[in-house]
Design a protein around this motif. Structure first.
Motif, short mmCIF file in Angstrom:
data_model
loop_
_atom_site.label_atom_id
_atom_site.label_comp_id
_atom_site.label_asym_id
_atom_site.label_seq_id
_atom_site.Cartn_x
_atom_site.Cartn_y
_atom_site.Cartn_z
N SER A 164 -16.26 -23.21 26.61
CA SER A 164 -14.95 -23.83 27.13
C SER A 164 -13.76 -22.46 27.12
CB SER A 164 -14.43 -25.07 25.99
OG SER A 164 -13.95 -24.58 24.92
N PRO A 165 -12.75 -22.64 28.01
CA PRO A 165 -11.72 -21.70 27.89
C PRO A 165 -11.13 -21.67 26.51
CG PRO A 165 -11.46 -22.92 29.82
CD PRO A 165 -12.52 -23.69 28.94
N THR A 197 -11.06 -21.30 33.44
CA THR A 197 -11.31 -22.62 33.84
C THR A 197 -12.04 -22.67 35.26
OG1 THR A 197 -9.88 -23.61 32.91
CG2 THR A 197 -10.78 -24.73 34.67
N ARG A 200 -15.33 -20.76 35.19
CA ARG A 200 -16.55 -21.64 34.74
C ARG A 200 -16.81 -22.81 35.63
NH1 ARG A 200 -15.31 -26.27 30.03
NH2 ARG A 200 -17.79 -26.44 29.09
N GLU A 201 -15.92 -23.10 36.50
CA GLU A 201 -16.34 -24.13 37.72
C GLU A 201 -17.35 -23.32 38.57
OE1 GLU A 201 -14.22 -27.19 40.86
OE2 GLU A 201 -13.15 -25.68 39.99
#
Length: 858
Positions: A164-165, A197, A200-201
């Motif tokens: 996670s960020p 984010t 990550r997506e």
């Protein structure tokens, strides 16, 4: 010896722990007795990563000398000589030092895999070649080191390393990724929550697509027909009517509710008679679904509900969106309709949405003619009417006392024959005529209950009845055949129009065209085969499909020859002969696409060769004159100094030596520009970006011009710029030298800088003759000199090199008119802190100990 297996740890962002995960896997394998070595792993002074290297055998690295420095790279020969079972190779997208065997590290990995060595490697999502533009739009950083997507897709295993960020930023703040002095800059630039984010997506979606490919292949190999709802795929059934736009928008809203939702719009054309579809409306709907991120598909199917369900199950769809029927209430006597049939046969694993719209129950317009391919139910009804109808009519007429007369009886039987022809075609009508004539003879023609006719008039009437029945049946059957032919031709014309539309829209890829063929005819695979001669083996120029593509035309269920040495081969089912005309058009278009692609490749190669020849010709011209001129001056001065016949004074000797030095400087400048242009054209210029003040670089760029010929105006309040100091100095130097060359002797060249928004502009202003607008771009081409510049003034590379270096640093260089006369060169650079193009390690403005041609990665 088999090919080795490749396992890749794909990182969502720098610092998520790819290398740590790879080393942990290596320790597990070593504990199980696997021969595992470290071919190349860089710990970047991260203590935890460095500890993980302990206990693992490391193959010696190769050492390369480049521009006065010594650098280490993976020694491929040493790894091949060691020949372990598994080799660890970090940073798959890394660019090797010039002089290495391969330009990229993934090419080194390909050699290890070809030798049968398993490889475990790492790569970040931002290094995938296809995502370069997307990553740059998100982070502002253009990734210089990339790896082709196909290299990663071919990996036997891909494991996503995610975080996670918030957790990654905490890891950064704790000093587990960078040194403390770099943390603040990284957190405020590359490692911002929004950037992390988005990256990550990207990683999750890319891996999801890869998993989807695995799932599709598995379902195909194991013949799994049941839908697995692993991802929301929504199929929209289109009829070509105006309600299609409503259905597409509704499906798009459904897809937005689930992450990764996909919309597939499909139009099914029946081969036995098309629906009343508007080609213009279909084109509008196709554009709409593509604008909403979906895809449009065209399928031919005799049974529309079955074809729609087969398509949905083939793409592993989870939902189907259909519109309420446009038929009026009385039209339901002909059947339940597509929507009801699809909902009934969809099963528990496929949801069906019936969407209301303004066109519901308003009718479908003019009735659509049906062809000779009648459904089973209509044929059964035709036989029942033709055989059972006369029997029932006979029972009815014999049990009532009404004496209608033979003529009326014949008309009633003739009506049944016509009905049988309309329902079931020729053969039920012939049977009806035969059965009707026998019943009329037995029950209604004197003498009754005997196969004989007493009155010749009755015989004539019965013969006329049979002839009329046969004529009516033949006419009806002929009309049905003509209707079928018209429907077939209309279907073919629509498909060919659709094919032509694809070409006009630029969809000329061979694989895309083969996929259209496979999808249109519902085949498992399609391939374009070719060979050089009758004795050579067939090769596949292109292939698509879930199952294995045929190796030869003889192995295919359907093959369409294209010339003597090319064929379109399809597997799945045997198609009727009438479909081969459309297939022939597809095959011809596929051959044209293949030829066009090869011609384009040859044209590109010819263009490169022509450009190379042009540059070589210009280089020879430069060498023959511009380079020989300073050499001739140097030679003359040296010969004069060595001459024993003349006693030179100290002033004369100093003048000759100054001429030698001036000629050597000119020669060095010309050769330097030639080498710089060669580096730019081969793509070997990789800037080392760092933050610096302009007043540290620009003054040094004026060393090559006479004193007093240039004036500096660099305010101290200017922000720092993110540039490569060496490239910036060379760019400005070339601009100043060019300006001094064309500027009058009594007018000094002005070098000024100013800040505009998040950019810094460096302007080099001269008062020379200027350049017209149509030549402002041409002067930046290699070996171009404008106007009446003397031949000894250079080879015309200064401005080309300056622009190339500026673009390599993420800047721009353009020419403008100087107010009052002259030319102004505007060099635009990115200000530091404006998401400048820094090195990948989080955008930290730190200079790595590497040469300007090479960029390190984390």
């Amino acid at each position: 010896m088999g090919r080795g297996k490749l396992r890749i740890y794909l990182g969502a962002a720098p610092g998520v722990g790819k290398t740590y995960a790879m080393l942990s896997e290596a320790h597990r394998r070593v504990e199980r007795g696997t021969d595992c070595v470290v071919a190349f792993v860089e710990h970047h002074e991260r203590p935890r990563t460095e500890v993980m290297l302990h206990g693992l055998e490391q193959v010696r690295r190769g050492r390369l000398e480049y521009r006065g420095g010594t650098f280490t790279e993976m020694d491929v020969d040493a790894v091949l000589a060691r020949r372990p079972q598994v080799a660890l190779v970090d940073e798959l997208a890394h660019t090797n030092v010039p002089g290495s065997r391969n330009a990229k590290r993934w090419q080194d990995v390909e050699e290890l895999l070809a030798a049968g060595i398993d490889v475990i490697s790492t790569v970040n999502i931002q290094h995938l070649e296809s995502l370069g533009d997307v990553v740059e739009s998100i982070t502002g950083v253009r990734q210089q080191e990339t790896v082709p997507d196909e290299v990663v897709r071919r990996a036997d295993q891909i494991e996503l390393v995610d975080m996670s960020p918030q957790a990654l930023r905490r890891r950064m703040a704790h000093g587990n990724i960078y040194q403390p002095d770099k943390v603040d800059a990284a957190l405020s630039n590359y490692f911002r929550p929004g950037n992390l984010t988005a990256l990550r997506e990207l990683a999750l979606l890319w891996v999801a697509d890869r998993v989807d490919e695995y799932l599709k292949q598995y379902r195909s190999d194991h013949r799994v027909s049941r839908i697995w709802g692993s991802r929301e795929r929504i199929v929209v059934g289109l009829t070509g009517g105006p309600e299609g736009r409503t259905l597409i928008r509704r499906a798009a809203r459904l897809a937005e509710k689930g992450a990764g939702g996909e919309v597939l719009a499909v139009y099914i054309a029946r081969s036995d008679g098309l629906t009343s579809a508007s080609p213009k409306e279909l084109a509008v709907q196709r554009t709409l679904v593509e604008d909403l991120g979906g895809t449009f598909h065209h399928v031919v199917g005799d049974d529309i509900p079955a074809a729609l369900l087969d398509f949905a199950r083939g793409v592993n769809a989870t939902q189907i969106v259909l519109g309420s029927s446009r038929r009026r209430s009385w039209q339901y006597v002909f059947g339940p309709g597509v929507g009801v049939t699809v909902a009934r046969d969809s099963g528990p694993d496929l949801d069906v949405h019936i969407v209301t719209h303004e066109e519901a129950a308003k009718g479908r317009g003019l009735p659509v003619a049906r062809g000779a391919r009648l459904g089973r139910s209509r044929i059964l009804w035709g036989w029942f009417t033709g055989v059972g109808g006369p029997v029932l009519l006979t029972l009815l007429l014999t049990h009532i006392d009404a004496d209608l007369g033979l003529a009326n009886d014949m008309l009633l039987f003739l009506t049944l024959t016509v009905a049988a022809a309309l329902l079931g075609g020729l053969y039920p009508a012939l049977a009806s005529a035969a059965v009707g004539s026998l019943l009329l003879n037995w029950f209604f023609t004197p003498p009754l209950h005997r196969i004989s006719i007493a009155d010749p008039k009755n015989l004539l009437a019965l013969v006329i009845f049979v002839l009329v029945a046969l004529a009516v049946a033949s006419v009806v059957d002929l009309a049905a055949r003509r209707t079928h032919q018209a429907a077939r031709l209309r279907a073919e014309s629509e498909i060919l129009s659709f094919l032509a539309g694809n070409v006009l829209r630029g969809e000329t890829g061979l694989e895309e065209l083969l996929e259209r063929v496979r999808e249109t005819f519902g085949m498992d695979s399609a391939a374009l085969l070719e060979r050089d001669s009758d004795v050579d083996p067939w090769t596949r120029a292109g292939e698509v499909g879930q199952g294995p593509a045929p190796q030869r035309p003889e192995d295919a269920d359907v093959d369409v020859p294209v010339g003597d040495h090319m064929a379109l081969a399809l597997t799945g089912r045997v198609l009727p002969a009438e479909d081969r005309r459309v297939l022939a058009a597809f095959a011809a278009q596929a051959a044209v696409v293949l030829d066009r692609r090869r011609l384009q490749e040859e044209a590109d190669q010819a263009k490169e060769l022509a450009e190379g020849n042009r540059i070589r010709t210009a280089l020879l011209a430069a060498v023959s004159h511009d380079l020989r001129t300073p050499l001739a001056g140097i030679k003359a001065a040296v010969s004069s100094l060595r001459s024993d016949d003349v006693a030179w004074s100290e002033e004369d000797e100093a003048e000759l030596l100054a001429g030698i030095e001036e000629g050597a400087d000119r020669l060095d400048h010309l050769v330097g520009n030639l080498l710089d242009m060669s580096r730019l054209q081969t793509g070997t210029v990789t800037p080392l970006i760092r933050e610096i003040d302009l007043d540290e670089v620009v003054p040094m760029a004026l060393g090559g011009v006479p004193d007093g010929s240039a004036e500096l105006d660099i305010p101290e309040t200017l922000p720092m710029v993110a540039v490569d100091p060496g490239l910036l100095e060379r760019s400005v130097a070339n601009l100043v030298e060019n300006a001094v060359k064309y500027s009058p002797d009594d007018r000094r060249v002005l070098v000024a800088a100013s800040a505009i928004a998040d950019r810094v502009e460096v302007r080099v202003v001269d008062r020379g003759p200027g350049v017209p607008d149509d030549a402002k771009e041409r002067i930046f081409a290699p070996f171009q000199r404008y106007g009446d510049a003397p031949r000894g003034a250079g080879v015309g590379l200064g401005l080309a090199v300056a622009r190339g270096f500026a673009e390599a640093m993420g800047g721009t260089l353009n020419a403008e008119d100087t107010p009052g006369g002259g030319l102004t060169m505007v060099l635009t650079l990115r200000a530091a802190g404006s998401r400048a193009e820094l090195v990948e390690e989080g955008g930290v403005p730190v200079e790595h100990p590497v040469e300007p041609e090479r960029q390190t990665t984390c």
